[in-house]
Write a protein that holds these residues in place. Structure first.
Motif, mmCIF file in Angstrom:
data_model
loop_
_atom_site.group_PDB
_atom_site.id
_atom_site.type_symbol
_atom_site.label_atom_id
_atom_site.label_comp_id
_atom_site.label_asym_id
_atom_site.label_seq_id
_atom_site.Cartn_x
_atom_site.Cartn_y
_atom_site.Cartn_z
ATOM 1 N N ASN A 82 0.817 -1.207 0.000
ATOM 2 C CA ASN A 82 0.000 0.000 0.000
ATOM 3 C C ASN A 82 0.856 1.265 0.000
ATOM 4 O O ASN A 82 0.550 2.239 -0.700
ATOM 5 N N ASP A 86 0.807 3.904 -3.081
ATOM 6 C CA ASP A 86 0.496 5.313 -2.835
ATOM 7 C C ASP A 86 1.606 6.221 -3.337
ATOM 8 O O ASP A 86 1.354 7.328 -3.824
ATOM 9 N N PRO A 90 -1.218 7.707 -5.988
ATOM 10 C CA PRO A 90 -2.152 7.712 -4.854
ATOM 11 C C PRO A 90 -3.624 7.767 -5.248
ATOM 12 O O PRO A 90 -4.491 7.612 -4.395
ATOM 13 N N THR A 91 -3.928 7.982 -6.513
ATOM 14 C CA THR A 91 -5.331 8.124 -6.929
ATOM 15 C C THR A 91 -5.804 6.969 -7.808
ATOM 16 O O THR A 91 -6.857 7.051 -8.427
ATOM 17 N N ARG A 281 -4.501 2.462 2.119
ATOM 18 C CA ARG A 281 -4.219 3.433 1.065
ATOM 19 C C ARG A 281 -4.795 4.795 1.429
ATOM 20 O O ARG A 281 -5.758 4.912 2.193
ATOM 21 N N SER A 282 -4.223 5.854 0.830
ATOM 22 C CA SER A 282 -4.686 7.220 1.111
ATOM 23 C C SER A 282 -6.134 7.407 0.676
ATOM 24 O O SER A 282 -6.906 8.105 1.351
#
Length: 296
Positions: A82, A86, A90-91, A281-282
């Motif tokens: 993770n 990220d 991150p998206t 994850r973020s």
């Protein structure tokens, strides 16, 4: 000792000791998993699994002791993955959520819509299950987030945050004798009516049973269902008085029904859970943040 051997142990337990199902998840053959298990047990000089003939039916005492440590290894591996993902993007990725029908149908659409607006490249997976299965799925690392009212707090390795509070309400046809009541504050009002409610273990059903038992009232439960849509349908047919989660009543869909507010079955809390020992994850944190903003 190899990670494949330890992963085999984890997946075999998750799949209720069904090697065929475990092999599908791990994209290998059943015979390969059997070899991994045999090799691990040979190295440990002890049986990890209890067997009945050729079938695995449980863990031995040493297997029970080993499992939490094996799970921690894969928690750390997922955390490393993770953090790396990220850092790279991150998206983009996959977010897996386990929840009940009630949450998925009536509460989460607002959250999912806003999440997808912020993270269009995240593949969102909604797994519907009963509360106990949801807790196990989060605890075993099968999903990233669990959302439910029951069971989540019972797991020691889960980090739970309060999502929202809610009550059960009563629903009846508009021509019903109770339809004119602004609210129901006395449980005895319901004792002479057939009741349609949730199946055991779902959406606060345990609290309903306890309130009746504490009041020494034997409810006439004529039908149980897993979700409010089914309950509302049969209430509309005149089969009984319904008890549903307040957020599950959609007046525009059931114009022949009336919702009567009540607090006699107590206040319930829906929780959001992640593994306490794993870094998410973020965008998983962002999803939880949107949930927390939903009800102010």
């Amino acid at each position: 000792m190899q990670l494949k051997q330890l992963e085999t142990v984890c997946q075999t337990v998750i799949k209720n000791y069904n090697l065929s199902q475990s092999a599908k998840v791990l994209h290998t053959s059943q015979s390969s998993l059997s070899k991994h298990i045999a090799s691990l047990e040979n190295q440990l000089r002890a049986d990890v699994f209890v067997r009945q003939g050729k079938r695995l039916v449980g863990l031995t005492p040493i297997g029970e002791q080993l499992l939490p440590h094996i799970e921690k290894i894969f928690v750390e591996i997922r955390t490393i993955e993770n953090l790396t993902l990220d850092f790279q993007n991150p998206t983009k990725g996959e977010l897996s959520i386990a929840t009940t029908h009630t949450q998925a149908r009536y509460v989460l659409p607002w959250v999912v819509k806003r999440f997808k607006e912020q993270f269009p490249n995240v593949h969102l997976i909604l797994n519907q299950a009963d509360p106990e299965s949801i807790a196990n799925m989060v605890a075993q690392g099968q999903v990233d987030i669990g959302i439910a009212t029951e069971s989540l707090l019972a797991k020691d390795n889960l980090h739970c945050v309060r999502y929202y509070d809610w009550y059960h309400h009563i629903i009846v046809p508009i021509e019903h004798a109770l339809a004119c009541l602004p609210s129901i504050d006395d449980l005895s009002i319901l004792k002479d009516y057939p009741i349609i409610t949730y199946h055991g273990g779902f959406t606060g059903r345990g609290a309903i049973d306890k309130v009746f038992a504490d009041s020494n009232i034997e409810p006439n439960i004529v039908l149980t269902a897993l979700d409010a849509d089914v309950i509302s349908t049969y209430v509309g047919l005149g089969m009984g008085v319904g008890t549903i989660a307040e957020m599950a009543f959609e007046g525009e869909h059931y114009r022949n029904l009336v919702k009567i507010p009540t607090k006699i079955f107590g206040k319930h809390v829906t929780w959001i859970a992640t593994r306490a020992d794993s870094e998410v994850r973020s965008f998983t944190k962002a999803f939880i943040d949107i949930c927390e903003k939903q009800f102010g």
